[in-house]
Write a protein that holds these residues in place. Structure first.
Motif, mmCIF file in Angstrom:
data_model
loop_
_atom_site.group_PDB
_atom_site.id
_atom_site.type_symbol
_atom_site.label_atom_id
_atom_site.label_comp_id
_atom_site.label_asym_id
_atom_site.label_seq_id
_atom_site.Cartn_x
_atom_site.Cartn_y
_atom_site.Cartn_z
ATOM 1 N N ASN A 122 0.846 -1.186 0.000
ATOM 2 C CA ASN A 122 0.000 0.000 0.000
ATOM 3 C C ASN A 122 0.891 1.249 0.000
ATOM 4 O OD1 ASN A 122 -1.824 2.050 0.463
ATOM 5 N ND2 ASN A 122 -2.982 0.903 1.999
ATOM 6 N N LYS A 123 0.980 1.922 -1.139
ATOM 7 C CA LYS A 123 1.889 3.054 -1.292
ATOM 8 C C LYS A 123 1.497 4.237 -0.415
ATOM 9 C CE LYS A 123 3.602 1.909 -5.773
ATOM 10 N NZ LYS A 123 3.133 1.473 -6.995
ATOM 11 N N MET A 124 0.209 4.485 -0.283
ATOM 12 C CA MET A 124 -0.238 5.613 0.531
ATOM 13 C C MET A 124 0.079 5.368 2.012
ATOM 14 S SD MET A 124 -1.423 8.609 0.654
ATOM 15 C CE MET A 124 -2.121 8.932 -0.924
ATOM 16 N N ALA A 125 -0.098 4.138 2.472
ATOM 17 C CA ALA A 125 0.218 3.819 3.868
ATOM 18 C C ALA A 125 1.707 3.972 4.132
ATOM 19 C CB ALA A 125 -0.238 2.400 4.194
ATOM 20 N N MET A 126 2.537 3.552 3.192
ATOM 21 C CA MET A 126 3.980 3.683 3.363
ATOM 22 C C MET A 126 4.401 5.158 3.338
ATOM 23 S SD MET A 126 5.026 0.771 4.054
ATOM 24 C CE MET A 126 6.747 1.137 4.100
ATOM 25 N N PHE A 127 3.771 5.960 2.483
ATOM 26 C CA PHE A 127 4.065 7.389 2.445
ATOM 27 C C PHE A 127 3.705 8.044 3.773
ATOM 28 C CE2 PHE A 127 2.497 11.722 1.700
ATOM 29 C CZ PHE A 127 3.680 12.312 1.287
#
Length: 155
Positions: free
Chosen positions: A40-45
């Motif tokens: 999940n890219k948004m969670a990692m960001f």
């Protein structure tokens, strides 16, 4: 009893052998959750932003351009500029420095309140578990009442 216990360990050993020999991938709940989180890219960001903010608060003495309590009356209510990226307040104090140092107090207060709450909960739970019976019922009903009150009313 011993036969059941040995049977369990034999099944576990057989499972581990199957995993190793057949190329099966062993997974756990936490491993699966971490794998999904990494995708999940948004969670990692967001996690990176939170870590960055925490590090900025921890290293505030190294990052803050000015002392947060120093008052410069020649720069009262100054807007953002090169010297003061977030501007100054009504006493001429640098707002960026005050935000960085304020993050330290907010983090320490959060950790302190969570730690204190955990200690109180462990003591109450231990008393309820040790005595049981009517003491357990009384303490649990008191906790139910506290849980029913919205947190905003208690603060």
């Amino acid at each position: 009893m011993a036969k059941k216990l040995l049977g369990f360990f034999n099944k576990q050993k057989q499972f581990e052998q199957d995993v190793m020999e057949n190329g099966m991938q062993y997974s756990s709940f936490y491993g699966d959750s971490l794998r999904r989180l990494k995708k999940n890219k948004m969670a990692m960001f967001c996690a990176c932003v939170l870590i960055l903010l925490a590090l900025m608060a921890i290293f505030a003495p190294l990052l803050a351009p000015y002392d947060p309590t120093y008052q410069d009356y020649s720069a009262v209510l100054g807007g953002p500029c090169k010297a003061h990226p977030f501007g100054t307040d009504e006493f001429g104090r640098d707002i960026l420095s005050r935000i960085l140092y304020g993050g330290r107090y907010s983090m320490s207060l959060g950790f302190l309140s969570v730690g204190l709450g955990a200690i109180v909960a462990m003591v109450i739970g231990s008393i309820a578990g040790y005595f049981g019976g009517w003491v357990d019922n009384l303490l649990m009903r008191m906790m139910d009442v506290l849980s029913a009150i919205p947190g905003m009313l208690l603060s």
